[in-house]
Design a protein around this motif. Structure first.
Motif, short mmCIF file in Angstrom:
data_model
loop_
_atom_site.label_atom_id
_atom_site.label_comp_id
_atom_site.label_asym_id
_atom_site.label_seq_id
_atom_site.Cartn_x
_atom_site.Cartn_y
_atom_site.Cartn_z
N THR A 1 31.46 102.92 96.58
CA THR A 1 31.16 101.49 96.51
C THR A 1 30.58 101.16 95.14
O THR A 1 29.96 102.01 94.49
CB THR A 1 30.14 101.05 97.59
N GLY A 2 30.80 99.93 94.72
CA GLY A 2 30.21 99.43 93.48
C GLY A 2 29.62 98.06 93.73
O GLY A 2 30.20 97.25 94.46
N ALA A 3 28.44 97.80 93.16
CA ALA A 3 27.76 96.54 93.45
C ALA A 3 27.16 95.94 92.20
O ALA A 3 26.67 96.65 91.31
CB ALA A 3 26.65 96.77 94.49
N TYR A 4 27.23 94.61 92.15
CA TYR A 4 26.49 93.83 91.15
C TYR A 4 25.60 92.87 91.91
O TYR A 4 26.05 92.15 92.81
CB TYR A 4 27.44 93.03 90.25
N GLU A 5 24.30 92.86 91.56
CA GLU A 5 23.36 92.00 92.25
C GLU A 5 22.46 91.30 91.24
O GLU A 5 21.60 91.92 90.61
CB GLU A 5 22.51 92.80 93.24
N GLY A 6 22.70 89.98 91.08
CA GLY A 6 21.88 89.20 90.18
C GLY A 6 20.73 88.55 90.91
O GLY A 6 20.42 88.87 92.06
N ASP A 7 20.07 87.63 90.22
CA ASP A 7 18.91 86.97 90.83
C ASP A 7 19.31 86.09 92.01
O ASP A 7 18.57 85.98 92.99
CB ASP A 7 18.18 86.13 89.78
N LYS A 8 20.47 85.45 91.93
CA LYS A 8 20.91 84.56 93.00
C LYS A 8 22.19 85.02 93.69
O LYS A 8 22.37 84.79 94.88
CB LYS A 8 21.11 83.14 92.46
N TRP A 9 23.08 85.66 92.92
CA TRP A 9 24.39 85.99 93.46
C TRP A 9 24.68 87.46 93.26
O TRP A 9 24.25 88.09 92.30
CB TRP A 9 25.45 85.15 92.75
N GLY A 10 25.44 88.02 94.22
CA GLY A 10 25.82 89.41 94.10
C GLY A 10 27.11 89.69 94.85
O GLY A 10 27.53 88.91 95.71
N ILE A 11 27.74 90.81 94.50
CA ILE A 11 28.97 91.22 95.18
C ILE A 11 29.01 92.74 95.29
O ILE A 11 28.52 93.45 94.40
CB ILE A 11 30.23 90.69 94.42
N LYS A 12 29.57 93.23 96.40
CA LYS A 12 29.67 94.66 96.63
C LYS A 12 31.04 94.97 97.22
O LYS A 12 31.44 94.38 98.23
CB LYS A 12 28.58 95.13 97.59
N LEU A 13 31.78 95.87 96.57
CA LEU A 13 33.10 96.28 97.02
C LEU A 13 33.10 97.76 97.33
O LEU A 13 32.43 98.54 96.64
CB LEU A 13 34.15 95.96 95.95
N GLY A 14 33.83 98.14 98.37
CA GLY A 14 33.85 99.55 98.74
C GLY A 14 35.16 99.95 99.39
O GLY A 14 35.92 99.12 99.89
#
Length: 793
Positions: free
Chosen positions: A492-505
């Motif tokens: 899995t790889g994830a990006y998580e900002g202060d308001k928005w994020g996404i995670k794909l696996g």
């Protein structure tokens, strides 16, 4: 920047102790040790103040060391000593006896001030809930961590989670969620062990709730995951609980749970023994519509069980970054399963042709064991940079013998007596490796592998009594061997900002399944590879409103009993059997959820859609008034619904928790030239109201309603039932008495009606009202376990 008041007091006392010690050349030396009344652990940093007896002014003071000990000198003689610490009741010592210039006060006990702790609300350290991509996180603040409550009570504060007065955990109204501690399985989190009562609120940093698991987790279906993350500090002393329970129908047990935490070790143990009985009343009507004959059957069966259970384990902290866990669980059960079923055969004029009674005597022994070896490493560069290895082994055995005696009551119909014998062994092994690496504060990858082995043997024999001799029934006698291996790899790889994020696996699983009926050499082999993608995203609009969306693909592999073609013949006119050719069902799950927090209420609301292929359904075949149900793969299911969970605490003495789940479904499928296409809907609801009464009494009332719904062949009736429980806390929460009644109106009756060309069926099952009474005493820093009696499974 503000300075906390207690820090200012420590600083003032420290300066006074230095200046007075410099000024003094002699005087009286006063020594002692400060100990917590309940945990018997030292109270470090407690404040010791020497005051003038007449003016009550402070003369000097000091602060206790790490072991709770102190030494202070003063020239004054007309004095008294006051010992205090935030969250504790002050202890004043006025009887000062000087001997050879010294005053030895010995052990000074401090007890927690419950009222003061309830009033401590530190701004910015209140418990909060936030979204993090594929999970919701409940951060435990000082408002909860300072109260001394158990982990079960902390869970009850988490949105979407409910813990009833007996300690049963449900997630969004559904039981069966997997409970983990620090991201890994633990016997402390095993629902049957009830050892969560030994974990106290001040040990918990946060609780993570995952309702739609990502590719990191096993693709096998689950109602969700609850992960309890503990704080890094481990100097917590001894916590434990002793419980005694009784109930009707028979439900008696005694147990002790222990948890000893030090800097290097966390030792836990549990011992338990008991006896329980589970009665079940049933009624069936089998009607052949071609010749209008009917077989009625009904009676009571029991499952009486004497059980013994031992759990031992330890966490060894090699250093600040490496932990090894070894635990084991052994249980032994002795079963007695008597039953008595009355049968009657009616002809096409509804006249009685014959009647007989079938009595069963069944005895079985069930040894069980489990071991768990874990190694976790936290890398120095980042506490989220981790490596986790887990090896888990389980064994379950059953050696069972049954005798069925048929007694003729009226008519001439005679049925043979029968015997069955079962030798069952199941061994499961799981090996798992997980690696997590954050590259920045916002970007993180996870990868790992899992290998699961399931090895089962079920040797089943049936014998008929013919002319005084036991003759094997070759059609029902066989040895069933089941061997399944599942290898899984994920990333899995994830990006998580202060308001928005996404995670794909993406997860890949290879399943290799082999079944064999050794007596007839009927073999079935399945080898298949499946991909399970997942995608999650979340957006925080404000601190009080967030949205989360997720997709995952899941699998449900047929269980052993779905595949095993032989089953109990307790009622030989209603037989359940397995299907070795059964295929797994697959689910594509879509979900959008919002969390709203406003004042004293929280609301979780979501919509979902599930598309299931190769749906497993039990289908009835009917011949000579004998109903045989077999699981089959029949078509597809499309389900769309919404789910709401709300918590509202209008006042301190009242809490309301409600769950509502409604869905519409569309079934499409054909089997043996028969269409199973139909549409329907289904809904369930639960409302729990909790009252905090005077004298530390708690009252809990739960109402449940399950609507009726349609299956491929049958109609399941609706159901309404209620539970009630009362809890009384004593000895500052260290002792608890529980009284609970499940299904208080004895209304939880399962009714299923089947109307098909050529036959009709009616089945009714009823377990009745259960009453439990339990007493628990907790020692250490936590409260007694809130669990009373063994839950019925």
């Amino acid at each position: 920047m503000s300075i906390k008041p207690e820090y200012f007091v420590y600083f003032l006392v420290f300066i006074l102790s230095i200046t007075t010690s410099v000024a003094q050349n002699g005087g009286v030396e006063i020594t002692g040790t400060i100990i917590d009344t309940q945990s018997k652990q030292p109270v470090e940093h407690a404040t010791i103040t020497i005051k003038d007896s007449k003016t009550q002014n402070m003369i000097t003071g000091t602060v206790a060391g790490e072991k709770g000990d102190f030494s202070i000198t003063t020239d004054a003689l007309d004095i008294y000593v006051e010992v205090s610490f935030i969250g504790y009741k002050s202890n004043t010592i006025k009887d000062i006896s000087v001997a050879n210039g010294k005053v030895a006060l010995g052990t000074i006990l401090l007890s927690e001030d419950k009222q003061l702790l309830d009033e401590i609300m530190v701004v910015g350290e209140r418990s909060t809930t936030e979204f993090q991509l594929d999970k919701r996180v409940f951060n435990v603040g000082k408002d909860i961590s300072s109260t001394g409550m158990s982990a079960l009570e902390v869970l009850n504060n988490v949105p979407s989670v409910n813990v009833n007065i007996e300690g049963q955990i449900s997630l969004r109204g559904s039981t069966g969620a997997q409970i983990m501690i620090d991201g890994k399985p633990s016997v402390l989190a095993d629902e049957q062990s009830n050892a969560l009562g030994t974990i106290t609120a001040d040990m918990i940093e946060k609780i993570e709730v995952i309702t739609n698991p990502s590719a990191k987790y096993d693709a096998e279906g689950t109602s969700g995951i609850i992960n309890i993350v503990l704080k890094k500090e481990e100097k917590k002393g001894l916590n434990g609980s002793i419980s005694v329970n009784t109930g009707t129908p028979d439900n008696h047990s005694v147990g002790i749970s222990l948890n000893r935490r030090t800097e290097k070790f966390n030792l836990f143990a549990q011992l338990g023994a008991g006896y329980r009985s589970l009665p079940r009343e049933s009624e069936s009507i089998n009607t052949d519509l071609n010749n209008n004959t009917t077989v009625n059957s009904g009676g009571t069966s029991y499952r009486n069980e004497t059980f013994y259970n031992v759990i031992l384990g330890t966490d060894y902290h090699i250093d600040a970054h490496n932990v090894v866990t070894l635990s084991g669980n052994f249980a032994y059960e002795i079963e007695d399963q008597p039953s008595s079923i009355n049968f009657s055969f009616l002809d096409d004029t509804n006249s009685l042709v014959s009647a007989w009674r079938r009595d069963e005597t069944t005895e079985a022994t069930n040894p069980k064991w489990q071991y768990d070896l874990q190694y976790s490493r936290e890398f120095k560069d980042n506490e989220e940079h981790t490596l986790l290895f887990n090896a888990l082994g389980r064994f379950f055995g059953k050696d069972q013998a049954s005798e069925f005696e048929n007694t003729n009551i009226s008519g001439t119909e005679i049925y043979n007596d029968q015997q069955t014998e079962t030798k069952f062994q199941q061994a499961d092994y799981t090996f798992k490796l997980d690696y997590t690496r954050p590259f920045t504060d916002k970007i993180k990858i996870e990868t790992g592998a899992q290998y699961v082995i399931n090895d089962v043997g079920n040797d089943y024999a049936v014998r008929d009594l013919v002319e005084g001799e036991w003759i094997p029934d070759d059609d029902l006698t066989n040895n069933f061997e089941y061997d399944q291996k599942v290898l899984g790899l994920y990333g899995t790889g994830a990006y998580e900002g202060d308001k928005w994020g996404i995670k794909l696996g993406l997860r890949m699983e290879n399943t290799n399944l082999n079944t064999l009926l050794t007596n007839t050499n009927e073999a079935n082999s399945q080898d298949y590879v499946n991909l399970f993608p997942s995608a999650h995203t979340s957006y925080k609009f404000t601190e009080l409103f967030s949205l989360q969306a997720g997709y995952s693909r899941r699998i449900y592999r047929p269980r052993l009993w779905d595949l095993n073609p032989f089953f109990n013949i307790r009622n030989n006119f209603n037989i359940r059997t397995g299907n070795p050719d059964l295929q797994p069902e697959f689910t594509d799950s879509y979900e959008v959820t919002g969390i709203f927090v406003f004042g004293k209420a929280s609301l979780n609301a979501g919509v979902y859609h599930r598309y299931v292929t190769d749906v497993i359904e039990r289908v009835s075949r009917f011949e000579d008034n004998v109903n045989t149900t077999t699981p089959l793969n029949i078509g597809t299911d499309k389900t769309t619904g919404f789910e709401v969970n709300a918590k509202y605490d209008p006042v301190r003495w009242l809490a309301i928790n409600g769950d509502l789940n409604y869905n519409q479904f569309n079934r499409e499928g054909d089997f043996e030239n028969q269409s199973f296409d139909f549409e329907g809907d289904r809904w369930t609801s639960r409302l729990t109201t909790k009252f905090k009464l005077p004298a530390q009494f708690d009252l809990e009332i739960t109402g449940n309603y399950e609507s009726g719904y349609q299956t491929v062949q049958s109609q399941v009736a609706d159901n309404a039932y209620g539970d009630i429980g009362v809890r009384k806390k004593m000895m500052e929460g260290k002792a608890v008495i529980n009284f609970a009644v499940r299904d208080i109106f004895a209304s939880r009756i399962q009714k299923v009606t089947t109307e098909q060309p050529g036959f009709s069926l009616y089945n009714e099952d009823f377990r009745g009202r259960f009453v439990t009474l339990g007493f628990s005493y907790g020692f250490g820093k936590g409260e007694a376990m809130t669990y009373s009696g063994g839950r019925r499974r």
